[in-house]
Design an enzyme around this catalytic site. Structure first.
Site, short mmCIF file in Angstrom:
data_model
loop_
_atom_site.label_atom_id
_atom_site.label_comp_id
_atom_site.label_asym_id
_atom_site.label_seq_id
_atom_site.Cartn_x
_atom_site.Cartn_y
_atom_site.Cartn_z
CE LYS A 5 -10.61 -12.42 11.61
NZ LYS A 5 -12.37 -13.26 11.64
CD GLU A 18 -17.75 -18.54 4.70
OE1 GLU A 18 -17.96 -19.60 4.92
OE2 GLU A 18 -16.80 -17.45 4.91
N1 PSU Z 1 -11.63 -17.07 8.12
C1 PSU Z 1 -12.58 -15.90 8.97
N2 PSU Z 1 -13.57 -15.50 9.21
C2 PSU Z 1 -14.64 -17.39 8.87
C3 PSU Z 1 -13.65 -18.56 8.57
C4 PSU Z 1 -12.00 -18.22 8.17
O1 PSU Z 1 -11.38 -14.60 9.39
O2 PSU Z 1 -16.17 -17.08 8.32
C5 PSU Z 1 -14.14 -19.26 8.68
C6 PSU Z 1 -14.57 -19.42 6.83
O3 PSU Z 1 -16.21 -20.53 6.31
C7 PSU Z 1 -13.52 -20.50 5.75
C8 PSU Z 1 -13.74 -21.28 7.29
O4 PSU Z 1 -13.63 -21.21 5.11
O5 PSU Z 1 -13.27 -21.05 8.45
C9 PSU Z 1 -11.84 -22.27 6.76
O6 PSU Z 1 -11.56 -23.04 8.48
P1 PSU Z 1 -10.56 -24.17 8.16
O7 PSU Z 1 -9.88 -23.44 8.13
O8 PSU Z 1 -10.58 -24.63 9.34
O9 PSU Z 1 -10.63 -24.72 6.54
#
Ligand code: PSU
Ligand code: MN
Length: 305
Positions: free
Chosen positions: A159, A25
């Site tokens: 996390k 990603e």
């Molecule tokens: N959690 C992490 N590192 C990240 C992300 C999440 O520890 O880089 C990023 C990833 O791209 C994940 C996105 O798919 O955040 C999720 O965002 P949201 O909670 O807005 O769906």
């Protein structure tokens, strides 16, 4: 191939020759880590995948196309730019049709990987059910994607900015296998374990590949979470990171951060509050996921063609 896709020469060759491709990603590059460590890590991760016999395919959006496999110049551009859109499922049609530059989340990377015929995807951590979701309804689109798109996501868990228990419940409801790679517990990204057990522990890439091949032979539409704990030497103590996460969550709520800004805000706050020590852990776990993910892709490639 779908008309929106632009495959790099390396990825085109790999697919033509039935070599194992590993998707990566780009939100982790644009929003997950600071420059220049983000670009350095992305390059190192690609090299680690090649060393295992895999072909890396980092995914991002440029000028109306989903690029699968980036040039060095494209990686650099994503790593430095400040106006890159964070693209999840709901953002993808708008960002593509308007020609914006976009970095893909886990959800959007899974969509792109599936369009390109890639089965294995490596990242750091997945999105999940946020704490307080009972009233905020903040559940990452990553989880819905895992339920409906057949791509395995190799990560270090999630996390504890999230509610890990509810995240696992959601995945269970939607029929997404959660595998602990050489682990009985679901890892909490910075630390090797959380209070939660995984559904299944699998200890070898070969056996993970067998589970995936079986899952898809049954006609399942969805993917799987392969949770690979951060290597011991780079793990943080739970006591050390928990307080920082609490502080970051408090700051987000005090500043009224909502919607797609929540996750990047929390990641950024954690970086500031740990003074960079969390970055070393983040880099180490992504690299480890790259090695394990490539091994799984190689094994899967031998089992299904
Ligand atoms: N959690 C992490 N590192 C990240 C992300 C999440 O520890 O880089 C990023 C990833 O791209 C994940 C996105 O798919 O955040 C999720 O965002 P949201 O909670 O807005 O769906
Ligand atoms: Mn959200």
């Amino acid at each position: 191939m779908h008309e929106s896709l632009r495959l790099s020469a390396e990825v085109t060759d790999a697919i033509a020759n039935q070599q194992p491709v590993v998707a990566l990603e780009s939100t982790i590059i644009s929003h997950g880590m600071p420059y220049p460590q983000n670009v350095e890590t992305a390059r190192e991760v690609e090299a680690l995948i090649r060393a295992q016999g895999g072909v890396p395919a980092t995914i991002a959006i440029f000028s109306g196309h989903i690029h699968v496999g980036l040039t060095g110049e494209e990686l650099e551009r994503l790593g430095q730019a400040r106006d890159v859109a964070k693209v999840s499922r709901r953002d993808l049609p708008f960002v593509l049709s308007t020609g914006m530059t976009g970095a893909t989340t886990v959800a959007a990377t899974m969509i792109a990987a599936h369009l390109a015929g890639i089965r294995v995807f490596v990242t750091g951590g997945i999105g999940g059910v946020h704490r307080g979701a009972a009233t905020s309804f903040d559940i990452s689109a990553d989880l819905i994607e895992l339920a409906q798109t057949p791509v395995a996501v190799v990560c270090a868990g999630a996390k504890s900015i999230l509610d890990l228990g509810l995240t696992l419940e959601f995945l269970e409801t939607h029929g997404v296998p959660v595998v602990g790679y050489q682990s009985d517990r679901f890892p909490a990204f910075f630390s090797r374990d959380s209070d939660f057990y995984v559904d299944f522990r699998i200890d070898t890439p070969h056996d993970v590949a067998r589970m995936l091949a079986t899952q898809w032979s049954l006609g399942y539409a969805g993917g799987a979470v392969i949770a690979n704990p951060v290597p011991e030497a780079h793990a943080m103590k739970r006591e050390e990171i928990d307080g920082i996460i609490e502080q970051a969550l408090e700051d987000a709520s005090r500043q009224g951060v909502t919607g797609k800004r929540v996750t990047p805000f929390l990641l950024d706050r954690i970086k500031q509050l740990t003074g960079g020590s969390s970055l070393a852990t983040n880099i180490a776990l992504v690299k480890h996921n790259a090695v394990v993910g490539a091994q799984i892709a190689v094994a899967l490639n031998q089992q299904i063609r």
